[in-house]
Design a protein around this motif. Structure first.
Motif, PDB file in Angstrom:
ATOM      1  N   TYR A   9       0.925  -1.006  -0.105  1.00  8.74           N
ATOM      2  CA  TYR A   9      -0.287   0.250  -0.356  1.00  8.74           C
ATOM      3  C   TYR A   9       0.882   1.301  -0.289  1.00  8.74           C
ATOM      4  CZ  TYR A   9       1.304  -0.458   4.606  1.00  8.74           C
ATOM      5  OH  TYR A   9       2.369  -0.917   6.157  1.00  8.74           O
ATOM      6  N   CYS A  10       2.004   0.939   0.045  1.00 10.18           N
ATOM      7  CA  CYS A  10       3.167   2.198   0.685  1.00 10.18           C
ATOM      8  C   CYS A  10       3.957   3.028  -0.701  1.00 10.18           C
ATOM      9  CB  CYS A  10       3.668   1.872   2.020  1.00 10.18           C
ATOM     10  SG  CYS A  10       4.810   3.524   2.544  1.00 10.18           S
ATOM     11  N   GLN A  43       0.016  -2.469  11.820  1.00  4.16           N
ATOM     12  CA  GLN A  43      -0.841  -2.139  10.484  1.00  4.16           C
ATOM     13  C   GLN A  43      -2.681  -2.722  10.206  1.00  4.16           C
ATOM     14  OE1 GLN A  43       0.350   0.725   9.322  1.00  4.16           O
ATOM     15  NE2 GLN A  43       2.340   0.185   9.012  1.00  4.16           N
ATOM     16  N   ASP A  59       1.062   1.695  14.497  1.00  2.60           N
ATOM     17  CA  ASP A  59       0.109   2.344  13.147  1.00  2.60           C
ATOM     18  C   ASP A  59      -1.038   1.534  12.939  1.00  2.60           C
ATOM     19  OD1 ASP A  59       1.477   4.609  13.516  1.00  2.60           O
ATOM     20  OD2 ASP A  59       3.019   4.067  11.447  1.00  2.60           O
ATOM     21  N   ARG A  98      -2.520   4.683  -3.339  1.00  2.26           N
ATOM     22  CA  ARG A  98      -1.321   5.664  -4.030  1.00  2.26           C
ATOM     23  C   ARG A  98      -1.142   4.936  -5.134  1.00  2.26           C
ATOM     24  NH1 ARG A  98      -0.573  10.375  -2.855  1.00  2.26           N
ATOM     25  NH2 ARG A  98      -2.328   9.736  -3.080  1.00  2.26           N
TER      26      ARG A  98
HETATM   27  N1  5AD Z   1      -2.838   4.576   3.481  1.00  5.96           N
HETATM   28  C1  5AD Z   1      -3.174   4.354   4.727  1.00  5.96           C
HETATM   29  N2  5AD Z   1      -2.415   4.481   5.576  1.00  5.96           N
HETATM   30  C2  5AD Z   1      -0.961   4.302   5.485  1.00  5.96           C
HETATM   31  N3  5AD Z   1       0.781   4.890   5.264  1.00  5.96           N
HETATM   32  C3  5AD Z   1       0.599   4.100   4.785  1.00  5.96           C
HETATM   33  N4  5AD Z   1       0.882   4.572   3.417  1.00  5.96           N
HETATM   34  C4  5AD Z   1      -0.297   4.073   3.377  1.00  5.96           C
HETATM   35  C5  5AD Z   1      -1.366   4.210   2.624  1.00  5.96           C
HETATM   36  N5  5AD Z   1      -1.497   4.211   1.990  1.00  5.96           N
HETATM   37  C6  5AD Z   1       0.691   4.437   7.137  1.00  5.96           C
HETATM   38  C7  5AD Z   1       0.911   3.391   7.892  1.00  5.96           C
HETATM   39  C8  5AD Z   1       2.477   3.494   8.355  1.00  5.96           C
HETATM   40  C9  5AD Z   1       1.990   5.535   8.464  1.00  5.96           C
HETATM   41  C10 5AD Z   1       3.506   6.224   8.710  1.00  5.96           C
HETATM   42  O1  5AD Z   1       1.829   5.850   7.339  1.00  5.96           O
HETATM   43  O2  5AD Z   1       0.132   3.190   8.690  1.00  5.96           O
HETATM   44  O3  5AD Z   1       3.296   3.286   9.115  1.00  5.96           O
END
Ligand code: 5AD
Ligand code: SF4
Length: 441
Positions: free
Chosen positions: A160-161, A268, A306, A342
């Motif tokens: 997701y990141c 997560q 998180d 994203r």
């Molecule tokens: N959508 C929502 N939260 C995200 N994070 C990272 N990418 C996303 C995303 N696409 C959150 C995760 C990470 C924090 C810094 O941001 O929980 O640990």
């Protein structure tokens, strides 16, 4: 002298980058101003981790561009700049230059080129080998607390990141450079350092320099001991990556009083199926083993996390597993996010069956449950005396101060003397929903 106004969105790493940019520009004979209206150049240090953060940039550039005063030059730094590059010039008219996440050391040159009349200046290059990680006292967010990057980038590629794309691969700062900086910060009156990185505990420097005299099961736990040995009063570190979280970190916290009793360990999700889809590299069972070790530590360690709610196709059952996990872990505090798609990440390719309404409902439910944990955790401090670093005086009265405990709780307190920058004992008299309140002893 040209005046520069800097605005930062996002994480501690961005705050730290801004501090170094300001340090550099000040030494290049620019004046850093807190007043946007009087600036000749406005710099936005951007975040792209969620869509909302990215939208902020569009809004803010529009506001500056459309204000009535003489137009400043506008520069975009950080994650959005790195990802969008020169396309930003088309997407957001009025931007004069973009500077990627590793190009911040060359900000002075980029500004000179803009002032010389060059259009659409961009630098998305890599960090220079001799990059200077130091910050000057006047440009830090606090005179008493300093952020110190120990590793930058991320190799984990959670599905997701966006961070691995915006910040590149993991690169550790040599331990001798870190230790030298901590000693210098201590001399300057800093009482608390935060060792920061997307995954601090994946720390892996190329050389032994600075670690030779310190043992430990991983380079990170050796670094913790090396920094603790500097004698600085408080050391905090975040974020930790669960898979690489070795129990020797807990041993180090138990050995050194100045290693603070707070661990931020993002889980997560509470569902193994979702964790697999996220490619997190840990299961709930392996995560809970680490949590149990943290909870059974000799020193009481505060625990934060998180959580992402509403990952594509997260079922009600997956969500209930997250609820169960949050109830079990009793986090002192948690950042809960609604999944944000994203572009370019693998998760963005998944066609998602779950409605936004359902995601919002789950988000609210989890928030309520966690709020209960947080209130319970804060209440346990009432009548206790805790050490607080007095970081700020309230704007409303010179008797009201605020700061943090070693376990990173916010404490507001009353004192009849100037305690700024000191670690003082505060008797907690009241717990609120996000903070503690007390009186100096
Ligand atoms: N959508 C929502 N939260 C995200 N994070 C990272 N990418 C996303 C995303 N696409 C959150 C995760 C990470 C924090 C810094 O941001 O929980 O640990
Ligand atoms: Fe993103 Fe995962 Fe890296 Fe954290 S570990 S920065 S969530 S890819």
């Amino acid at each position: 002298m040209k005046k520069i106004y800097l605005e930062t969105f996002g994480c501690q790493m961005n705050v730290s980058d801004t501090e170094r940019v300001a340090t550099l520009l000040e030494s290049n004979h620019f004046e850093i101003t807190p007043n946007e209206e009087s600036a000749d150049i406005v710099l936005f240090n951007t975040c792209s981790v969620r869509e909302k953060a990215e939208h902020k940039l569009y809004t803010r550039v529009g506001q500056v561009r459309n204000s009535k005063r003489k137009k400043p030059f506008i520069g975009v730094l950080g994650c959005v700049a790195q990802l969008e590059g020169e396309t930003l010039f088309k997407k957001i008219p009025g931007i004069d230059f973009v500077l990627g996440t590793q190009a911040v050391g060359r900000v002075g040159g980029a500004i000179e080129r803009v002032l010389d009349g060059q259009k659409n200046v961009s630098d998305l290059g890599v960090r220079e080998e001799n990059y200077d990680w130091t910050t000057t006292e006047t440009q830090r967010h606090s005179p008493f607390v300093a952020f110190l990057p120990v590793i930058e980038g991320c190799n984990k590629f959670c599905t997701y990141c966006i961070v691995p794309f915006s910040r590149g691969r993991e690169k550790s700062v040599p331990a001798d450079v870190i230790v030298r900086q901590v000693l210098q910060l201590r001399r300057q009156g800093v009482r608390e350092v935060h060792l920061i990185g997307q995954n601090v505990n994946s720390y892996r420097p190329q050389s032994e320099a600075g670690l030779e005299n310190f043992s430990g099961a991983t380079p990170f736990s050796r670094l913790l001991r090396a920094v603790a040995a500097t004698g600085i009063e408080r050391i905090k570190f975040n974020t930790s990556f669960p898979r690489d979280f070795h129990s020797d970190i807990i041993c180090a916290i138990n050995e050194y009083e100045n290693l603070c009793n707070w661990v931020h360990l993002p889980v997560q999700s509470g569902s193994n199926q979702i964790l697999r889809a996220m490619r997190r590299g840990h299961t709930i069972e392996s995560y809970l083993q680490k949590i149990d070790k943290i909870k059974n530590s000799r020193r009481k360690i505060s625990l934060t996390t998180d959580i992402i709610v509403g990952f594509p196709n997260e079922t009600e059952r997956d969500f209930l597993e997250t609820v169960k996990l949050v109830e079990y872990c009793e986090y002192d505090s948690a950042y809960i996010f609604k999944y944000s798609e994203r572009p370019g990440t693998p998760a963005a390719q998944i066609s998602d069956e779950i409605t936004m309404r359902e995601k919002t409902n789950r988000f609210k439910k989890l928030e309520t449950i966690q709020k209960h944990n947080q209130i319970k955790s804060l209440q346990s401090f009432v009548d206790q005396t805790v050490g607080v670093l007095a970081e700020k005086m309230s704007s409303k009265s010179s008797e009201h101060f605020s700061g943090h405990t070693t376990c990173h709780k916010v404490v507001n307190f009353i004192s009849n003397r100037d305690v700024l920058g000191k670690i003082v004992n505060v008797k907690i008299t009241e717990s609120k929903s996000n903070s503690l309140f007390g009186i100096i002893c």
